[in-house]
Enzyme design. Structure first.
Site, PDB file in Angstrom:
ATOM      1  N   TYR A 208       0.823  -1.211   0.000  1.00 48.93           N
ATOM      2  CA  TYR A 208       0.000   0.000   0.000  1.00 48.93           C
ATOM      3  C   TYR A 208       0.860   1.266   0.000  1.00 48.93           C
ATOM      4  CZ  TYR A 208      -3.651   3.356   1.029  1.00 48.93           C
ATOM      5  OH  TYR A 208      -4.485   4.437   0.971  1.00 48.93           O
TER       6      TYR A 208
ATOM      7  N   GLU B  80       2.116   6.346  -6.924  1.00 51.53           N
ATOM      8  CA  GLU B  80       1.103   7.106  -7.659  1.00 51.53           C
ATOM      9  C   GLU B  80       1.323   8.606  -7.481  1.00 51.53           C
ATOM     10  OE1 GLU B  80      -3.034   5.900  -7.087  1.00 51.53           O
ATOM     11  OE2 GLU B  80      -2.322   3.969  -6.363  1.00 51.53           O
TER      12      GLU B  80
END
Length: 279
Positions: free
Chosen positions: A200, A207
């Site tokens: 995660y 991103e």
């Protein structure tokens, strides 16, 4: 950002019984195909990063072959990077060329999950599902597909690698849960609720950094003083991306802590009180 599924309500599922055969067959097929699609992305990414050097494509004429092999993508390698890591860094900066199209197609298929919620095939909050899917689609289409600077970011490789590892496990878990009448094999369950500790932060962080790579940088050294200001050449879309980059980081905390709580419930002797959703 990487997505963490909500849970089906066990009591309501007991009242309704098992899912209708056609619906369950569709969900199993969807999850298996999604796992296969992300497995392909994972294979292509690893093959590009760690595989044998690719040979230049052969053309009908020697001149065409020379021209094709003489213009590789330019990659700036930081001087502080150890020489042994330079080839891996260069490949990371060209990962989009190898997996960009496949990743875009596989991730776009996940838009079906919004319709699964709308049609009542799965029990998941519509706003949460929409935001999770939209976040990935934004990174794929509005960032990576549009900006060469995002395509040449080494963080594109870590983003896709994190996504692929997460999604292969996630969709396999959902399929196994459906086929196993509500329970998946213990090792798969452990992997499902443990890998997010690493994947995660690496996925969501990558991103944000891929987004950062698209923001304009003023290199003005002469001319009007305002040309040298950090935001002098930013349009409205650049400002929006900058705001998203800043908001990205505090947004990671509540999602990360939520997943930690879900894991504690799963492995702490408590039942989640629900089956994982199976898209």
């Amino acid at each position: 950002m990487a997505s963490e599924p909500t849970q089906l309500n066990r009591d309501q599922r007991k009242k309704k019984g098992t899912a209708a055969p056609l619906v369950q067959a569709y969900l199993v097929a969807y999850n298996l195909l999604s796992a296969a699609g992300w497995s392909l992305v994972l294979y292509q990414t690893l093959a590009h990063l760690f595989g044998a050097p690719q040979q230049p494509p052969q053309h009908d004429s020697l001149l065409a072959t020379i021209k094709a092999s003489a213009t590789p993508p330019f990659v700036w390698v930081p001087s502080l990077l150890p020489a042994s890591l330079a080839p891996l860094y260069t490949r990371a900066c060209t990962t989009y060329d190898a997996v960009g199209t496949t990743t875009a197609r596989v991730q776009t298929a996940a838009a079906l999950e919004v319709f699964h919620v709308l049609l009542g095939l799965v029990r998941s909050p519509l706003p949460t599902t929409t935001v999770q899917v939209a976040s990935r689609l934004f990174s794929v289409w509005a960032i990576a597909a549009r900006f060469p600077s995002a395509q040449r970011s080494p963080f594109y490789a870590s983003m896709v690698l994190s996504w692929a590892l997460t999604e292969v496990v996630r969709y396999a878990f959902y399929a196994a849960t459906l086929l196993g009448n509500g329970s998946a094999p213990a090792p798969l369950t452990w992997v499902r609720y443990s890998t997010f500790f690493v994947l995660y932060p690496t996925g969501a962080g990558s991103e944000a950094l891929v987004n950062l790579a698209t923001l304009p940088v003023s290199l003005a050294r002469s001319g009007a003083w305002w040309d040298a200001l950090p935001l002098a050449h930013w349009d409205a879309y650049a400002i929006a991306r900058g705001v998203l980059f800043i908001a990205w980081w505090p947004g990671l905390y509540p999602m990360y802590t939520h997943m930690i709580k879900q894991r504690r419930k799963m492995f702490g002797g408590q039942k989640l009180g629900a089956k994982p959703k199976t898209h």
